[in-house]
Scaffold this active site. Structure first.
Site, PDB file in Angstrom:
ATOM      1  N   THR A  26      96.981  43.104  19.603  1.00  0.00           N
ATOM      2  CA  THR A  26      98.791  44.767  19.482  1.00  0.00           C
ATOM      3  C   THR A  26      98.178  45.185  20.335  1.00  0.00           C
ATOM      4  OG1 THR A  26      98.255  42.990  17.397  1.00  0.00           O
ATOM      5  CG2 THR A  26      99.916  45.034  17.912  1.00  0.00           C
ATOM      6  N   TYR A  36      93.397  36.642  12.432  1.00  0.00           N
ATOM      7  CA  TYR A  36      93.754  37.361  12.455  1.00  0.00           C
ATOM      8  C   TYR A  36      95.279  38.060  11.545  1.00  0.00           C
ATOM      9  CZ  TYR A  36      96.046  41.944  13.981  1.00  0.00           C
ATOM     10  OH  TYR A  36      96.621  43.570  14.564  1.00  0.00           O
ATOM     11  N   LYS A  69      89.766  39.284  10.672  1.00  0.00           N
ATOM     12  CA  LYS A  69      89.849  40.704  11.341  1.00  0.00           C
ATOM     13  C   LYS A  69      91.508  40.793  10.557  1.00  0.00           C
ATOM     14  CE  LYS A  69      92.547  44.046  14.084  1.00  0.00           C
ATOM     15  NZ  LYS A  69      93.424  44.509  15.515  1.00  0.00           N
ATOM     16  N   ARG A 109     103.164  43.165  10.289  1.00  0.00           N
ATOM     17  CA  ARG A 109     103.915  42.533  11.801  1.00  0.00           C
ATOM     18  C   ARG A 109     104.402  40.614  11.821  1.00  0.00           C
ATOM     19  NH1 ARG A 109     103.082  45.841  15.984  1.00  0.00           N
ATOM     20  NH2 ARG A 109     101.558  47.736  16.549  1.00  0.00           N
ATOM     21  N   ILE A 156      87.562  46.100  14.032  1.00  0.00           N
ATOM     22  CA  ILE A 156      88.386  46.137  15.123  1.00  0.00           C
ATOM     23  C   ILE A 156      89.057  47.078  14.943  1.00  0.00           C
ATOM     24  CG2 ILE A 156      89.988  44.403  16.960  1.00  0.00           C
ATOM     25  CD1 ILE A 156      88.695  41.960  15.517  1.00  0.00           C
ATOM     26  N   TYR A 190     107.411  35.448  13.123  1.00  0.00           N
ATOM     27  CA  TYR A 190     108.731  34.918  12.791  1.00  0.00           C
ATOM     28  C   TYR A 190     108.808  33.702  12.841  1.00  0.00           C
ATOM     29  CZ  TYR A 190     113.281  34.024  14.440  1.00  0.00           C
ATOM     30  OH  TYR A 190     114.881  34.550  14.851  1.00  0.00           O
TER      31      TYR A 190
END
Length: 296
Positions: A48, A137, A165, A142, A207, A111
């Site tokens: 990202t 992740y 993560k 997000r 991270i 999405y």
């Protein structure tokens, strides 16, 4: 027991851009050297923070290849290869493997999202595609898609799915995940303000966005904890909270790219639709960087 990809602080490294928005590979190389020379334990490329969502396929693969060559085995290179399209993520995984990445970072589908069963199918398909270790992740703020602890338990059965993560911010869910998965799934903090709390639950490190500007200190938060100096680790985490907060005063990686420029690494602007910081947020960022001795 599965092999741990890295222990400590992995940097979610920015992608420096030229004025025409092309990738500045010379500066990327200097950033990689700066990180490794200051104790960073892994380079996480094309995540990202690296603006992978605006890269062409060619840029994405070239950034991974360049990071692998510049790192030259000094620390592991973790390649962001995730997508909301399983077939595309599978293709990118194979490309990352071909250019020498040590591990893959796979974000949850965004999405279109999916169900928990869909997550199991998606990640299992990707983990089957190469023999590289996979770090999941989870960043629902997000993606709108969260990995439940019971889903982690199922995914952790796969020999190539070795870690996650965790950027959900939900420490109770992370504790439940550790309870269910034990040593079958390493956990890295995906939030710089939760490094010590997640280490205290058995986490392997972070991270980190903060590592871009303070690699030694981010590494030290982890190392102090591992050395049994928990109070010192927590004190350093607390000391840096103002800067950590300022680095997220706008959408990541807008603030951290500004911060990198302020410390002498002109990383350029983010690609649209991300735009530069407001004057007020620049002032806030500078003030916190001054407190940390990064600028005068």
């Amino acid at each position: 027991m599965k092999k741990t990809v890295f222990t400590g602080a992995g940097v979610a490294i920015v992608t420096p851009m030229n004025a025409d928005e092309s990738i500045n590979y010379d500066l990327l190389g200097k950033l990689i050297d700066f990180q490794i020379e200051n104790g960073t334990d892994a380079i996480v490329i094309c995540g990202t923070t690296g603006e992978s969502s605006t890269m062409t396929d060619e840029e994405h693969v070239e950034c991974i290849r360049y990071a692998v060559e510049r790192t030259a085995g000094r620390v592991p290179v973790v390649a962001g290869a995730g997508s909301n399209h399983t077939s595309y993520a599978l293709w990118m995984s194979k490309q990352a493997k071909a250019v020498g990445a040590d591990a893959l970072l796979h974000v949850t589908p965004y999405y279109n999202k999916t169900s928990q069963l869909g997550l199991i199918r998606h990640f299992t398909t990707l983990a089957d595609a190469t023999d590289l270790p996979v770090i999941l992740y989870n960043v629902p703020s997000r993606t709108g898609c969260n990995i439940a602890p019971a889903t982690y338990k199922e995914l952790a059965k796969h020999p190539n799915i070795v870690a996650t993560k965790e950027a959900s911010g939900n420490l109770s869910a992370i504790l439940e995940t550790k309870y269910l998965c034990g040593e079958d799934l390493d956990v890295y903090s995906g939030n710089d303000d939760q490094i010590v709390p997640i280490l205290s639950l058995g986490g392997k490190g972070v991270i980190s966005v903060l590592s871009n500007v303070m690699p030694k200190e981010t590494h030290d938060i982890c190392q102090l904890f591992f050395d049994g100096k928990v109070a010192e680790s927590a004190a350093l985490q607390t000391k840096l909270f103002g800067l950590i907060s300022a680095l997220f005063c706008d959408v990541n990686p807008i603030p951290v790219k500004e911060a990198m420029s302020l410390i002498g690494y002109p990383c350029g602007q983010c690609r649209l639709p991300l735009v530069g910081l407001s004057d007020a947020n620049i002032a806030r960022l500078k003030a916190e960087m001054e407190k940390c001795g990064l600028i005068k």
